[in-house]
Each structure stands twice: as C-alpha cells, then as structure tokens.
Design a protein around this motif. Structure first.
Motif, mmCIF file in Angstrom:
data_model
loop_
_atom_site.group_PDB
_atom_site.id
_atom_site.type_symbol
_atom_site.label_atom_id
_atom_site.label_comp_id
_atom_site.label_asym_id
_atom_site.label_seq_id
_atom_site.Cartn_x
_atom_site.Cartn_y
_atom_site.Cartn_z
ATOM 1 N N TRP A 1 -67.866 -25.413 1.919
ATOM 2 C CA TRP A 1 -67.711 -26.377 1.438
ATOM 3 C C TRP A 1 -67.534 -27.935 2.551
ATOM 4 C CZ3 TRP A 1 -70.326 -25.973 -2.720
ATOM 5 C CH2 TRP A 1 -70.126 -25.487 -3.475
ATOM 6 N N VAL A 2 -67.913 -29.163 2.250
ATOM 7 C CA VAL A 2 -67.119 -30.446 3.302
ATOM 8 C C VAL A 2 -66.800 -31.253 1.505
ATOM 9 C CG1 VAL A 2 -67.811 -32.124 4.173
ATOM 10 C CG2 VAL A 2 -69.138 -29.688 4.970
ATOM 11 N N THR A 3 -65.535 -31.212 1.427
ATOM 12 C CA THR A 3 -64.787 -31.972 0.632
ATOM 13 C C THR A 3 -64.049 -33.815 0.656
ATOM 14 O OG1 THR A 3 -62.595 -30.660 0.783
ATOM 15 C CG2 THR A 3 -64.361 -29.822 -0.478
ATOM 16 N N THR A 4 -64.727 -34.321 0.037
ATOM 17 C CA THR A 4 -64.062 -35.542 0.691
ATOM 18 C C THR A 4 -62.055 -35.754 -0.110
ATOM 19 O OG1 THR A 4 -64.764 -36.341 -1.601
ATOM 20 C CG2 THR A 4 -66.250 -36.866 0.014
ATOM 21 N N ALA A 5 -61.770 -36.931 0.894
ATOM 22 C CA ALA A 5 -60.552 -37.587 0.867
ATOM 23 C C ALA A 5 -59.703 -37.244 -0.621
ATOM 24 C CB ALA A 5 -59.693 -38.263 1.675
ATOM 25 N N GLN A 6 -60.948 -37.878 -1.421
ATOM 26 C CA GLN A 6 -60.736 -37.870 -3.145
ATOM 27 C C GLN A 6 -60.068 -36.400 -3.686
ATOM 28 O OE1 GLN A 6 -63.028 -39.270 -1.201
ATOM 29 N NE2 GLN A 6 -62.911 -41.320 -1.810
ATOM 30 N N ILE A 7 -60.211 -35.646 -3.065
ATOM 31 C CA ILE A 7 -59.722 -34.217 -3.658
ATOM 32 C C ILE A 7 -59.143 -33.000 -2.487
ATOM 33 C CG2 ILE A 7 -60.510 -31.484 -3.412
ATOM 34 C CD1 ILE A 7 -63.462 -33.315 -4.101
ATOM 35 N N ASP A 8 -58.389 -32.364 -3.963
ATOM 36 C CA ASP A 8 -57.058 -32.147 -3.597
ATOM 37 C C ASP A 8 -57.624 -30.397 -3.677
ATOM 38 O OD1 ASP A 8 -55.359 -33.191 -1.447
ATOM 39 O OD2 ASP A 8 -54.356 -34.329 -3.541
ATOM 40 N N PHE A 9 -56.844 -29.261 -2.852
ATOM 41 C CA PHE A 9 -56.970 -27.732 -3.877
ATOM 42 C C PHE A 9 -56.088 -28.308 -4.692
ATOM 43 C CE2 PHE A 9 -60.257 -27.452 -0.986
ATOM 44 C CZ PHE A 9 -61.234 -27.152 -1.014
ATOM 45 N N ILE A 10 -56.168 -27.616 -5.879
ATOM 46 C CA ILE A 10 -54.981 -27.304 -6.958
ATOM 47 C C ILE A 10 -55.334 -26.229 -7.500
ATOM 48 C CG2 ILE A 10 -54.506 -29.953 -7.094
ATOM 49 C CD1 ILE A 10 -55.941 -29.848 -9.413
ATOM 50 N N LEU A 11 -53.769 -25.586 -8.039
ATOM 51 C CA LEU A 11 -54.191 -24.479 -8.450
ATOM 52 C C LEU A 11 -53.293 -24.931 -9.635
ATOM 53 C CD1 LEU A 11 -53.147 -21.459 -6.893
ATOM 54 C CD2 LEU A 11 -56.043 -22.356 -6.853
ATOM 55 N N THR A 12 -53.886 -24.990 -11.204
ATOM 56 C CA THR A 12 -53.006 -25.439 -12.238
ATOM 57 C C THR A 12 -53.198 -24.502 -13.347
ATOM 58 O OG1 THR A 12 -55.213 -26.425 -12.850
ATOM 59 C CG2 THR A 12 -53.212 -27.126 -11.823
ATOM 60 N N GLY A 13 -52.779 -23.630 -14.385
ATOM 61 C CA GLY A 13 -52.969 -22.963 -15.569
ATOM 62 C C GLY A 13 -53.069 -21.477 -14.474
ATOM 63 N N PRO A 14 -54.504 -21.211 -15.725
ATOM 64 C CA PRO A 14 -54.786 -18.956 -15.357
ATOM 65 C C PRO A 14 -55.930 -19.488 -13.884
ATOM 66 C CG PRO A 14 -56.186 -20.779 -17.121
ATOM 67 C CD PRO A 14 -55.553 -22.026 -16.428
ATOM 68 N N GLN A 15 -55.889 -21.238 -13.652
ATOM 69 C CA GLN A 15 -56.463 -20.362 -12.029
ATOM 70 C C GLN A 15 -56.219 -20.056 -11.119
ATOM 71 O OE1 GLN A 15 -58.275 -23.979 -10.710
ATOM 72 N NE2 GLN A 15 -60.129 -24.483 -13.489
ATOM 73 N N LYS A 16 -54.430 -20.051 -11.305
ATOM 74 C CA LYS A 16 -53.633 -19.760 -10.223
ATOM 75 C C LYS A 16 -54.616 -17.610 -10.161
ATOM 76 C CE LYS A 16 -50.341 -20.866 -12.350
ATOM 77 N NZ LYS A 16 -48.340 -20.321 -12.652
ATOM 78 N N TYR A 17 -54.788 -17.174 -10.760
ATOM 79 C CA TYR A 17 -55.289 -16.127 -10.447
ATOM 80 C C TYR A 17 -56.794 -15.550 -10.935
ATOM 81 C CZ TYR A 17 -50.609 -16.013 -13.449
ATOM 82 O OH TYR A 17 -49.092 -15.852 -13.786
ATOM 83 N N TRP A 18 -57.543 -16.956 -10.219
ATOM 84 C CA TRP A 18 -58.812 -16.921 -9.715
ATOM 85 C C TRP A 18 -58.698 -16.454 -8.629
ATOM 86 C CZ3 TRP A 18 -61.347 -21.130 -13.161
ATOM 87 C CH2 TRP A 18 -61.022 -20.632 -15.094
ATOM 88 N N ASP A 19 -59.768 -15.937 -8.475
ATOM 89 C CA ASP A 19 -60.538 -15.789 -6.680
ATOM 90 C C ASP A 19 -60.423 -16.334 -5.661
ATOM 91 O OD1 ASP A 19 -62.134 -14.439 -4.389
ATOM 92 O OD2 ASP A 19 -60.800 -12.578 -4.681
ATOM 93 N N LEU A 20 -59.783 -16.926 -4.961
ATOM 94 C CA LEU A 20 -60.671 -17.988 -4.512
ATOM 95 C C LEU A 20 -61.759 -17.806 -3.132
ATOM 96 C CD1 LEU A 20 -57.149 -20.181 -4.002
ATOM 97 C CD2 LEU A 20 -58.917 -20.984 -4.945
ATOM 98 N N GLN A 21 -62.117 -17.069 -2.532
ATOM 99 C CA GLN A 21 -62.757 -16.308 -1.145
ATOM 100 C C GLN A 21 -64.505 -17.617 -1.895
ATOM 101 O OE1 GLN A 21 -61.594 -14.565 0.702
ATOM 102 N NE2 GLN A 21 -59.732 -13.827 -0.863
ATOM 103 N N MET A 22 -64.565 -17.662 -2.251
ATOM 104 C CA MET A 22 -65.895 -18.887 -2.558
ATOM 105 C C MET A 22 -65.914 -19.735 -1.626
ATOM 106 S SD MET A 22 -66.516 -20.189 -5.450
ATOM 107 C CE MET A 22 -67.256 -21.945 -5.423
ATOM 108 N N PHE A 23 -64.044 -20.800 -1.272
ATOM 109 C CA PHE A 23 -64.338 -21.627 -0.891
ATOM 110 C C PHE A 23 -63.287 -21.753 0.626
ATOM 111 C CE2 PHE A 23 -63.127 -23.447 -5.317
ATOM 112 C CZ PHE A 23 -64.347 -23.982 -5.094
ATOM 113 N N GLU A 24 -63.485 -20.482 1.162
ATOM 114 C CA GLU A 24 -62.897 -19.998 2.481
ATOM 115 C C GLU A 24 -63.951 -20.416 3.784
ATOM 116 O OE1 GLU A 24 -62.701 -15.379 4.916
ATOM 117 O OE2 GLU A 24 -63.479 -15.876 3.607
#
Length: 683
Positions: free
Chosen positions: A123-146
């Motif tokens: 994944w190539v992300t642009t400067a407008q994007i921040d990786f944030i964890l909010t709400g229930p997403q704090k418990y979801w797996d993040l391995q796809m963005f490794e």
C-alpha cells in the motif's frame, strides 16, 4: 507552508519506477480532490512507463436509507480489485477516514481474517492520510497494511511538545468537550462521579502509555507545518516592525504598527525568510516559494497489532530529474506474504534478456508479449522495449542476451589454405627459375634464339616475380605490404604481358619482312621489342604511381561483412584505380590475344603465336572470372581468390609458352637444329 503536491506525485512515480511496479491499482475518494489526483497521476503514468491496473473510487458518504444494499454493492466492487494478484502495488489517495472505511469493508468481507493473504499488497499512501485506530477498529487485525509505504509531510521532533503532552490532564478545561471525549475513547474509561469505579477514568492516565497507533507523542507533519507557519509569521512581523523602526525616530507601539499591516505586505519579508526552529532545522523558502518536503515512511506491524512508522527516506524538492527521492531501500520491511522478496507488480511476466516487448492489440502498453530478438540484435536487460545491435567489434551470442568479441582474421601462412597457396607459389617459382636456367644453358640453340632470347629471359623473370608477389598477400596486413601488393602485382604482370605482346609482334613483323619489297625489316631487332615492353610497362607504372599519390592502399578492418569475425585487410584506397589497373592489364592481354590469334598459322618452325594464343585464352579466362568471384567472396577468401588468380594466370603463361620448348630441349633435341629448320623450309 505545506509542500506542493507535485513533488508527492513525482515521488510516487520514482518509487514505482525503482521497484519496477508498472501495473498499479488505485483507491481514491469519490470527490473532487480524488478526481484531481487521478487526472494528474494518469498523465504522469504513461510518460514514465506505468499503467493503472484499476481505479476504484470509494464513497465516504453512504446512503443511510439504503445502508445494507450500499455496503453489499461496495463490497462487491472493492473485493475484485483487492484480490487482483497482478497489481501488488496499490495507491490510496484520500483522507484518514479513507483507510478506516477500507478496513471496515475488508473486515466485513473477512471477519475472521482467514484470507488475509488474498489482500497481500504494497500500500502506497499519500500525505493526506494518517493511520488511525478508532472505536472497534482498535481490535481488528492490521496485518494487511504490513510493509505499507506512506508519504508524509516532513515533521519535526520537538522535544518541548513531548514534555507538554506528558502533563496533559482531562480536567484542564472543563468547557472543552474534545479532551474529555478523547480521553475516554483512548483509555476505554469514563469521566464522571456517577461512573462505577471499574469503568471510571482516574485522570492520572499517561498519554505516553498509549500505543503509537492510538496516540503519537510527536508532532504530525500537518502540526509541524502549523508550528513552522506560526514561527514564520512571528519572524516576519518582527522583521516588519524592525524595518519601521529604522525609518522613524519616534518609537511606535507594536500593536498599533501591526494592526495596520495588510496580508500582501507580508510577502516580501516571507520570501527572504530564513530561521532555525527549536529543533535546529532551517526553515526558508526556495526560489519557487516552496518550503519543506515529504518524508517517506514504512509501516511496521507488530504481533500485538500495534504498528510503528519508520522513516526510510524523503522527497527532495528541486532535485535533478531522477533523484527526486532518497531512500534507504534496505530498511524497508515487506508484507510477510512476499517472503522477504521485493514484490512484483506487473501485468505479465518480465521479458528476459534476449527478448523484446511485443504489444498486445487492445491492451495497455504495460501488457505485452515477449518476442525473441531478431538476427543481429540483443537485449541485455530485462523488459527491454527494443533489441539493439552490438558494437561493430562484437556479435550477439546464441541466446541474444550479450555480445561476444569478434575474432580478427586474415589469411595466415600457418593455416592450411595459406601454406597451401604459399607452397604452390614457391613450387612454381622454383620451376620458373629452373626453366630460366635451362634456357640460359641452351641459349645458343635455335629454339631459344628464334624469338628473342632477351624477351624470353625477361618474361621468365617477370613470371618468377609474379609467383613471388603472391606471397605479399599472405600474413597480417601492414603498411608496407599494403602499399606493395597491388602496384607490384599490376606492374610485374604488365611486364610479363608486354613481353608476350612483344614476342607476338616480333613474329608478325618477321613474317611480313619476308615478303618481296617489304620495308618491315627495319622494325626487326631488339630495339622494337624493348620499346614495346618498356612503353607498356611504364603505362601501368604511371597508373600505379597516380594511385599511390591520390589514394594509397592502407591496412583496415572490415567489421560488417562477417557477423562473427573482423577481417584484417588492405583497403585499396581507390576502387576506381584498382579496376583501372586490371582494365589496363586486360587491354594488353586482349591486344596480345588478337595478334597471336591472327598469326597462329604463319609458316615458321618456331612460331610461338599459337602457344601465345592458348596462354592468352587461359590468362583472360582467369581474370574475367576473377572479378565476379572476388566480389562474391568475403573475408580471407577474397585474398585467396586473388592469390589463386595470380598463380593460375602466371602458371598458364609459363606452361603454354614454355612447355613445348622444355619438351624439345630435353626430350627431342634432334628437332632443335639448323638442319631441321632448313629441311622444313625446303619442304
């Protein structure tokens, strides 16, 4: 204060080019900003050899009345590009909520995370994007963005900000609801006196204890820009106020001075701005009124589902073309699904060396077939658009992926063809010398005296030199050998043919002088024959001298005639002069042949005309066949053809003219007497 987006576009292009990711997917927000990004990047892609595999637009405002159907429709549209295994590199453009929305869709599609490998992407992300964890997403797996690579506005690590954040408390400003909501969400507790103790926030929690995905103790790139902007404005206002003081004697109140400043009045001072922020970083505008650049970060996911962003490089504004980004490639951590190998993102397999791209009809230029390089061309790199020729001194190898040095060749004495021709030349030279010695030994016999002994000796000596001159063509060409080859051949052969012509004319004149009342006797004698030989030979010598003066032969290399060999040869300098020498020689031979043919039946015991006729037939046949044969051969065989022609024509003259004389002298001496001559005359 924010770097212009053009640098980010070019940074993405250079990143894709470095890893040769030419088949790239894109996820963009379905709004005006996303469309602008697509237009800009789609313009740059073809110019840099990149194609978009797909462009998936993501709507961040679903229709609440039709939410279930909307999500199902979006899931179906998103799932296919996510599972596109060819497009391993995907660009995400949008806002921070874009990542949130994409993660939500993937979670709904694969809640147990059992098919995470399907979403193996860079994944190539642009400067407008921040990786944030909010709400229930704090418990979801993040391995796809490794292993994701993120472009971020350059941020400064300001130490004072970290100290300040460590002392933040939720009760600082009770009228600020944001801090209360943030505290409760971050620490999974609630503020208030009526909350049970096990769910109540103590207010003493430390923000430093939160993992980085939830709260970063450092300034973000956007915050760093705001920080530098405030300092830049302060420095500018100070410069304006100081300038006013230098031009006035009365000190004015700063508040009064600054209240009347218009925004446009800041520009001249901002352009000259240069200061160091609290981190010691220099802040200034370049000649294009740009400031700062982009950092390139690598997202590292830990087993506990937290992540850390590691700086691996930066985008350098104003850098020369091709050097817009600086990256420590060895520090990049890839998605574990790639097995620590650099990912491949292409429409089809690369064309290996030895093959070139062949476009597919109806497909984008990034999708192509591979075609074997045509004869004489190579491709020494992967995925080449066109094969190319080797340098002149090299030739393609069998698999057409490299060049091999050509072998330099020439007709050497050491090879069978060379020493065979040399042996023939030396053998005929010895035979000629032996014939000369034999005739000189029997110089007073009628058969030797009959046709001018001096002409006979001169002819044999010239034939001896003709055989020896062929040796000049053997061996590696040098300056001296090249200068001597053709002139020596032309002059010596002219002397030989002139001697034969003089002999023929002597026979004709002698017969005509025997007729009653003829005054041809005055043309008999050595003087006439010598004049014929000398004048004809000087004509050829003049042509050769002109040749050497205008365009002399020289050693050269022929790299074009043979595909795998370089021919070392003597360049004639002037092709016209070479054929002029041959033409002159041919003219003498033709005149000699015509006279000999007409005089072949004249009554004389030792009439050589018929033998000269045969010798000229052989001579002319050899040199007439020489020209097409010479032009149709290449390499050292051209030299062999010329040597063979010299030997064959010389041998023809020697055998046709002197074989009968040698036969009579050695085997029929009774015919070599005056009595035999008188007996024939009486008869």
């Amino acid at each position: 204060m924010v770097p212009i987006e053009d640098h980010q576009y070019m940074g993405i292009i250079r990143l894709l080019q470095h890893f040769r990711w030419i088949w790239v997917g894109m996820f963009v927000t379905d709004n005006e900003s996303g469309e602008h990004f697509v237009q800009m990047i789609e313009t740059l892609f073809p110019e840099n050899g990149i194609c978009s595999a797909f462009i998936q637009r993501i709507s961040l405002q679903p229709n609440l009345d039709d939410l279930d159907e909307t999500i199902i429709d979006v899931l179906l549209k998103i799932y296919k590009p996510l599972t596109n295994q060819k497009a391993s590199a995907c660009i995400i453009y949008g806002e921070s909520v874009t990542i949130t929305w994409l993660r939500t869709l993937i979670f709904l599609q694969d809640q147990e995370n059992i098919r995470y490998w399907i979403y193996r992407k860079v994944w190539v992300t642009t400067a407008q994007i921040d990786f944030i964890l909010t709400g229930p997403q704090k418990y979801w797996d993040l391995q796809m963005f490794e292993g994701a690579i993120a472009f971020m506005i350059h941020r400064s690590d300001i130490f004072e900000f970290g100290e300040f954040v460590q002392h933040v408390k939720p009760g600082w400003n009770k009228r600020d609801g944001f801090l209360k909501d943030f505290w409760e969400e971050s620490f999974d507790c609630f503020l208030g006196e009526t909350i049970p103790d096990n769910e109540r926030c103590t207010g003493e929690e430390k923000l430093a204890s939160l993992p980085e995905p939830l709260f970063d103790m450092r300034l973000t790139g956007h915050s760093s820009s705001i920080y530098n902007a405030i300092h830049a404005l302060a420095h500018t206002l100070h410069a304006i106020y100081s300038s006013r003081l230098r031009h006035k004697t009365m000190v004015e109140d700063p508040d009064i001075v600054l209240q009347h400043i218009q925004p446009w009045q800041l520009h001249p001072f901002l352009q000259k701005l240069s200061f160091n922020n609290s981190e010691g970083e220099k802040v200034s505008f370049n000649e294009k009124r740009e400031i700062g650049g982009f950092d390139i970060m690598n997202v590292v996911i830990f087993p506990n589902n937290s992540f850390h962003q590691v700086k691996i490089g930066s985008v350098v504004p104003g850098a020369v073309e091709g050097e817009e980004i600086v990256i420590d490639w060895d520090r990049i951590v890839w998605h574990r699904g790639f097995n620590e190998v650099v990912p491949i993102s292409v429409c089809n397999e690369y064309c290996h060396p030895g093959f070139q791209k062949k476009s597919k009809e109806g497909e984008k230029f990034c999708c192509y077939d591979c075609a074997l390089c045509p004869a004489g061309r190579i491709a020494n790199q992967t995925d080449m658009d066109d094969c190319f020729k080797c340098p002149e001194d090299e030739y393609p190898n069998e698999i057409k992926n490299g060049c091999l040095p050509k072998l330099e060749i020439f007709l050497s004495h050491e090879e069978p063809l060379g020493w065979g021709l040399a042996l023939v030349a030396l053998s005929f030279s010895l035979i000629t010398a032996w014939v000369l010695g034999l005739l000189m030994k029997h110089k007073d016999t009628p058969i030797v005296k009959a046709n001018n002994r001096v002409l006979t000796y001169t002819l044999l000596i010239s034939l001896l030199l003709c055989f020896l001159s062929s040796l000049l063509f053997l061996g590696q060409p040098g300056k001296l050998s090249c200068l001597l080859q053709q002139p020596a051949f032309g002059i010596i052969f002219s002397v030989a043919v002139s001697c034969v012509l003089a002999k023929t004319i002597t026979v004709v004149v002698a017969f005509m002088a025997t007729k009653p009342g003829s005054n041809m006797k005055k043309w008999l004698g050595r003087r006439t024959a010598n004049c014929i030989v000398l004048s004809c030979s000087l004509g050829q010598a003049g042509i050769c001298a002109l040749w050497l003066g205008i365009s002399p032969p020289f050693p050269a290399f022929d790299m074009q005639s043979l595909s795998e060999e370089i021919i070392e040869l003597c360049n004639g300098g002037s092709v016209t002069m070479f054929y002029l020498v041959l033409s002159y020689l041919g003219f003498l031979a033709l005149v000699c042949f015509m006279l000999a043919f007409l005089a072949r039946k004249l009554p004389d015991t030792f009439n050589e005309a018929k033998f000269i006729t045969f010798s000229m037939v052989v001579f002319c046949s050899v040199w007439v066949s020489f020209v097409p044969t010479y032009l149709s051969t290449k390499g050292k065989h051209m030299v062999a053809v010329e040597i063979f022609s010299i030997l064959a024509s010389s041998a023809g003259l020697l055998i046709c003219i002197f074989a009968s004389k040698v036969y009579i002298i050695l085997l029929r001496p009774e015919l070599n007497t005056k009595e035999q001559l008188r007996r024939w005359k009486k008869e």
